[in-house]
Design an enzyme around this catalytic site. Sequence first.
Site, PDB file in Angstrom:
ATOM      1  N   ARG A 183       0.823  -1.210   0.000  1.00  0.00           N
ATOM      2  CA  ARG A 183       0.000   0.000   0.000  1.00  0.00           C
ATOM      3  C   ARG A 183       0.859   1.263   0.000  1.00  0.00           C
ATOM      4  O   ARG A 183       0.501   2.275  -0.613  1.00  0.00           O
ATOM      5  CB  ARG A 183      -0.910  -0.022   1.226  1.00  0.00           C
ATOM      6  CG  ARG A 183      -1.907   1.133   1.291  1.00  0.00           C
ATOM      7  CD  ARG A 183      -2.946   0.852   2.375  1.00  0.00           C
ATOM      8  NE  ARG A 183      -3.938   1.911   2.464  1.00  0.00           N
ATOM      9  CZ  ARG A 183      -4.088   2.714   3.513  1.00  0.00           C
ATOM     10  NH1 ARG A 183      -3.281   2.586   4.558  1.00  0.00           N
ATOM     11  NH2 ARG A 183      -5.021   3.640   3.530  1.00  0.00           N
ATOM     12  N   HIS A 211       0.341   4.366  -2.538  1.00  0.00           N
ATOM     13  CA  HIS A 211       0.101   5.736  -2.080  1.00  0.00           C
ATOM     14  C   HIS A 211       1.259   6.672  -2.440  1.00  0.00           C
ATOM     15  O   HIS A 211       1.071   7.887  -2.483  1.00  0.00           O
ATOM     16  CB  HIS A 211      -0.177   5.764  -0.576  1.00  0.00           C
ATOM     17  CG  HIS A 211      -1.553   5.296  -0.220  1.00  0.00           C
ATOM     18  ND1 HIS A 211      -2.277   5.823   0.823  1.00  0.00           N
ATOM     19  CD2 HIS A 211      -2.354   4.355  -0.792  1.00  0.00           C
ATOM     20  CE1 HIS A 211      -3.460   5.225   0.885  1.00  0.00           C
ATOM     21  NE2 HIS A 211      -3.520   4.321  -0.076  1.00  0.00           N
ATOM     22  N   ASP A 212       2.419   6.116  -2.703  1.00  0.00           N
ATOM     23  CA  ASP A 212       3.522   6.927  -3.208  1.00  0.00           C
ATOM     24  C   ASP A 212       3.286   7.265  -4.683  1.00  0.00           C
ATOM     25  O   ASP A 212       3.274   8.427  -5.072  1.00  0.00           O
ATOM     26  CB  ASP A 212       4.848   6.166  -3.039  1.00  0.00           C
ATOM     27  CG  ASP A 212       6.052   6.971  -3.528  1.00  0.00           C
ATOM     28  OD1 ASP A 212       5.990   8.225  -3.522  1.00  0.00           O
ATOM     29  OD2 ASP A 212       7.065   6.353  -3.897  1.00  0.00           O
ATOM     30  N   GLY A 248       3.782  10.611  -8.792  1.00  0.00           N
ATOM     31  CA  GLY A 248       4.711   9.583  -9.239  1.00  0.00           C
ATOM     32  C   GLY A 248       5.449   8.855  -8.127  1.00  0.00           C
ATOM     33  O   GLY A 248       5.391   9.233  -6.962  1.00  0.00           O
ATOM     34  N   ASP A 276       8.123   8.505  -6.219  1.00  0.00           N
ATOM     35  CA  ASP A 276       9.295   9.324  -5.888  1.00  0.00           C
ATOM     36  C   ASP A 276       9.602   9.349  -4.394  1.00  0.00           C
ATOM     37  O   ASP A 276      10.402  10.171  -3.934  1.00  0.00           O
ATOM     38  CB  ASP A 276       9.100  10.757  -6.391  1.00  0.00           C
ATOM     39  CG  ASP A 276       7.870  11.426  -5.763  1.00  0.00           C
ATOM     40  OD1 ASP A 276       7.188  10.776  -4.928  1.00  0.00           O
ATOM     41  OD2 ASP A 276       7.587  12.586  -6.110  1.00  0.00           O
ATOM     42  N   ASN A 293      -3.845   8.686   4.481  1.00  0.00           N
ATOM     43  CA  ASN A 293      -2.609   8.189   5.091  1.00  0.00           C
ATOM     44  C   ASN A 293      -2.575   8.280   6.614  1.00  0.00           C
ATOM     45  O   ASN A 293      -1.985   7.428   7.283  1.00  0.00           O
ATOM     46  CB  ASN A 293      -1.405   8.972   4.539  1.00  0.00           C
ATOM     47  CG  ASN A 293      -1.214   8.778   3.048  1.00  0.00           C
ATOM     48  OD1 ASN A 293      -1.697   7.817   2.469  1.00  0.00           O
ATOM     49  ND2 ASN A 293      -0.509   9.705   2.422  1.00  0.00           N
ATOM     50  N   HIS A 353      -6.389  -6.251  -2.305  1.00  0.00           N
ATOM     51  CA  HIS A 353      -7.185  -6.396  -1.083  1.00  0.00           C
ATOM     52  C   HIS A 353      -7.432  -7.864  -0.721  1.00  0.00           C
ATOM     53  O   HIS A 353      -8.239  -8.156   0.145  1.00  0.00           O
ATOM     54  CB  HIS A 353      -8.501  -5.631  -1.207  1.00  0.00           C
ATOM     55  CG  HIS A 353      -8.326  -4.143  -1.118  1.00  0.00           C
ATOM     56  ND1 HIS A 353      -9.376  -3.258  -1.137  1.00  0.00           N
ATOM     57  CD2 HIS A 353      -7.211  -3.380  -0.998  1.00  0.00           C
ATOM     58  CE1 HIS A 353      -8.907  -2.019  -1.052  1.00  0.00           C
ATOM     59  NE2 HIS A 353      -7.604  -2.068  -0.971  1.00  0.00           N
ATOM     60  N   THR A 354      -6.700  -8.759  -1.351  1.00  0.00           N
ATOM     61  CA  THR A 354      -6.674 -10.151  -0.911  1.00  0.00           C
ATOM     62  C   THR A 354      -5.810 -10.286   0.345  1.00  0.00           C
ATOM     63  O   THR A 354      -5.795 -11.325   0.996  1.00  0.00           O
ATOM     64  CB  THR A 354      -6.130 -11.073  -2.028  1.00  0.00           C
ATOM     65  OG1 THR A 354      -6.068 -12.421  -1.541  1.00  0.00           O
ATOM     66  CG2 THR A 354      -4.720 -10.673  -2.449  1.00  0.00           C
ATOM     67  N   ASP A 376      -9.928  -9.520   3.070  1.00  0.00           N
ATOM     68  CA  ASP A 376     -10.297 -10.822   2.506  1.00  0.00           C
ATOM     69  C   ASP A 376     -10.539 -11.764   3.683  1.00  0.00           C
ATOM     70  O   ASP A 376      -9.605 -12.246   4.316  1.00  0.00           O
ATOM     71  CB  ASP A 376      -9.172 -11.334   1.604  1.00  0.00           C
ATOM     72  CG  ASP A 376      -9.340 -12.795   1.193  1.00  0.00           C
ATOM     73  OD1 ASP A 376     -10.366 -13.420   1.532  1.00  0.00           O
ATOM     74  OD2 ASP A 376      -8.430 -13.318   0.519  1.00  0.00           O
ATOM     75  N   ASP A 432      -3.982 -14.427  -3.017  1.00  0.00           N
ATOM     76  CA  ASP A 432      -4.669 -15.353  -3.912  1.00  0.00           C
ATOM     77  C   ASP A 432      -5.844 -14.632  -4.568  1.00  0.00           C
ATOM     78  O   ASP A 432      -5.935 -13.408  -4.501  1.00  0.00           O
ATOM     79  CB  ASP A 432      -5.122 -16.598  -3.130  1.00  0.00           C
ATOM     80  CG  ASP A 432      -5.942 -16.234  -1.887  1.00  0.00           C
ATOM     81  OD1 ASP A 432      -6.600 -15.165  -1.883  1.00  0.00           O
ATOM     82  OD2 ASP A 432      -5.947 -17.024  -0.924  1.00  0.00           O
TER      83      ASP A 432
END
Length: 319
Positions: A63, A67-68, A73, A75, A95, A194-195, A239, A247
Amino acid sequence: MACESSSVKPAFLLLLCFLLGTASAQLSSTFYSTSCPKALSTIKSGVSSAVSKEARMGASLLRLHFHDCFVNGCDASVLLDDTANFTGEKTAGPNSNSLRGFDVIDTIKSQLESACPGVVSCADLVAVAARDSVVALGGPSWTVPLGRRDSTTASLSAANSNIPAPTLSLSGLISAFSNKGFTAKEMVALSGSHTIGQARCTIFRTHLYNENNINATFATSLKANCPSSGGDNNLSPLDTTSPTSFDNAYFKNLQIQKGLLHSDQELFNGGSTDAQVNTYSSNSATFMTDFANAMVKMGNLSPLTGSSGQIRKNCRKVN
């Protein structure tokens, strides 16, 4: 294409390289092979150690990369701490009290600095750690192009506006990813992250109590740990079937209305992405391949290369 390897190029190739000017033409999977040959093994062992201590950390590191990259971009802007005269991205809505894994990045970065001072960027570290996290939890591997450099700035406003919210409708999700160059299919594949991982009660409470497209038994089980008021930071797995295995169970859950977030269930709610969810539910290999390819594409979002940016010594602050 070897846009940077040959000093003598025919004119058409020069033009092609100029027109391409893309991240993939600038980044290279062998970027550290001579300057820091142990870079990748150092990151991998650090991630493996962290994930073996806490499986959730694999999702947290994945994540972090997302979020970066979605904010100006890939960075490493997301890693910068606030100071008296600098506002970073850590306090942005998506965040704050939520993003984690910074200490793991710090630990690996210090090992990289010991081995090869001032060579490996924080941005590359985050990109590789995301891949290694997925692999550590049983997911696919992919080759990470390298050579990103670190920003000297961050954007709280862009973090607040560019990261897709869990309250978005399907059309909102498609738009948010389209703004970054992704197709609806790639958006569904990336949502498959989100598994793994967990979400706070405050993020899914509305879906749990105010929406009808959720399995009744599933909802009842969630309400015990997520009351209608209070318990905002109580966690539930995204999940419910296999929360620490990468999976395709996430997609199978969506088919029976066991998506934890509003935005999860939007992918399978009578709309245009239902078919893609069905495909990934019935074909794990297709999901894994599409996910890996979409991750490479995400890692190529607007990197700083060449003499742009810097190689931070400490990922939390500019040099």
